[in-house]
Enzyme design. Sequence first.
Site, PDB file in Angstrom:
ATOM      1  N   TYR A  21       0.874  -1.178  -0.112  1.00  0.00           N
ATOM      2  CA  TYR A  21       0.075   0.055   0.026  1.00  0.00           C
ATOM      3  C   TYR A  21       0.798   1.121  -0.035  1.00  0.00           C
ATOM      4  CZ  TYR A  21      -3.054   3.586   2.214  1.00  0.00           C
ATOM      5  OH  TYR A  21      -4.013   4.403   2.383  1.00  0.00           O
ATOM      6  N   TYR A  62       3.772  -6.355  17.434  1.00  0.00           N
ATOM      7  CA  TYR A  62       4.187  -5.283  16.074  1.00  0.00           C
ATOM      8  C   TYR A  62       5.170  -4.084  16.324  1.00  0.00           C
ATOM      9  CZ  TYR A  62       3.613  -1.840  12.619  1.00  0.00           C
ATOM     10  OH  TYR A  62       3.449  -0.794  11.573  1.00  0.00           O
ATOM     11  N   LEU A  95      -9.469   0.528   9.413  1.00  0.00           N
ATOM     12  CA  LEU A  95     -10.663   1.209   9.781  1.00  0.00           C
ATOM     13  C   LEU A  95     -11.284   1.910   8.494  1.00  0.00           C
ATOM     14  CD1 LEU A  95     -13.035   2.290  11.626  1.00  0.00           C
ATOM     15  CD2 LEU A  95     -11.416   4.388  12.261  1.00  0.00           C
ATOM     16  N   ASP A 109      -4.430  -2.292  21.466  1.00  0.00           N
ATOM     17  CA  ASP A 109      -5.021  -0.858  20.791  1.00  0.00           C
ATOM     18  C   ASP A 109      -4.724   0.187  22.084  1.00  0.00           C
ATOM     19  OD1 ASP A 109      -5.566  -1.326  18.280  1.00  0.00           O
ATOM     20  OD2 ASP A 109      -7.656  -1.462  18.525  1.00  0.00           O
TER      21      ASP A 109
END
Length: 323
Positions: A11, A141, A188, A279
Amino acid sequence: MKVFVTGGAGYIGSVCVEELINAGHAVTVYDNLTEGHRSAVDERAVFVQGDSGKEGGIARAVAAAGPDAILHFAANALVGESMTNPGKYFRNNVAWGLELLEAAVAAKVRKFVFSSTCATYGPPDRVPMTEDLPQRPINPYGESKLMFEKMLNWYHQIHGLEFVAFRYFNAAGASPRFGEHHRIESHLIPNVLKVPLGQAQQCEIFGTDYPTPDGTCIRDYIHIVDLAQAHMLAMAPGKQGFYNLGNGDGYSVRQVIETCERISGCKIPAVEKPRRPGDPPKLVASAQRAITDLGWRPQYPKLEDIVATAWAWHQKHPTGYPD
Ligand code: UDP
C-alpha cells in the site's frame, strides 16, 4: 539515484515508488507478493519477486541492483494479528530485516529509509507525541519495529550507515492510481467504506469504553502521498534520525465513520464490539521535527481530503487489485 524498495507492491510502497519514479529516480521493487500486488507496481520500475525463505536471496538482489538508497517498507503490520502470532512479526520484521541490513552494508548503500510506526511508543504520557517520548510498545508489532530501529542505530554507529526511520501514524488515502487493498482488511477506513460500496451492511467499532470524549480510540490519519513525499526528502545526504509523520490532529473511530458518511453521502450503521487487544486509546503525532529538519509540508492534512481520495480509489477499484 538508484533506489531499492522492499515492499514496493504494498500500500505505502506502491505510492512511494510512483513518486520516486516521477522525481526521476531509477527504482527496483523487491516484494514477495504475500501482502503486495503485482499490479500495484509501477510499470516503470524493475520488479524482483523475493522469497524471504531462500537464504541469501535478498543479498543477491541488493548486490545486483547496486542501489544508492534502500527504502524498507516490507513488513507485517497488523496490531491484532501480532497479538495472536508474534513469531511472524519477529521473524519477518526483525530477522528478515537483519538480512537486509547486512546486505545494505555489504553493498555500501549510502542511505537506508525505514518504515517504523507510532506503535513503538505504546500509550504515550502526553500528546502530541514527540520523538523523545519513551518507547514502550504494547504489542509485538510495535516491539518488532522498535527492535529494528535499535539495530539501525547500531549499524549507523558501527558501519556508518546513514538512516532515516519514519514513525508513521495512521496511513490512509490513495493516489489516483494506487490505493489500499489488503487481502484481509483490518483497517478502519477501508472497512467503513465497504458499507457505501455495498460490500457490507455495517461497520464495527472496536471498543467504546476508552478514556476519550466519545469512548472510541483516537488516531492521527496521514495521507500516503504526504508519507511518500517525506521519503523523498529523507534521501538527501546528511538527513539522519527518527521522525514522526502525522498531522497532529486526532480523530476518534466515530468521527472517522461520520467523515466517511459525509464523503460518500451514505448512512453507515456501526455495531459496537469489544476492544481489540493491543490498541492504545490515543495516538497523535507532533511532526515538528520532520517539518523543521526535512522541510516536510503535508498537502492533505484534513481527514475529509484523505477520506475523499480513498473513496475515489475504492469506487474506481471496488474489488481492489485484480491479483
Ligand atoms: N477499528 C475499528 N473498526 C475496524 C477497524 C479498526 O473500530 O473495523 C479501530 C481500531 O481498533 C483502532 C482504530 O480503528 O482503534 C484504527 O485501527 P486501524 O487498524 O485502522 O489502524 P492501527 O491504529 O491499528 O494501526
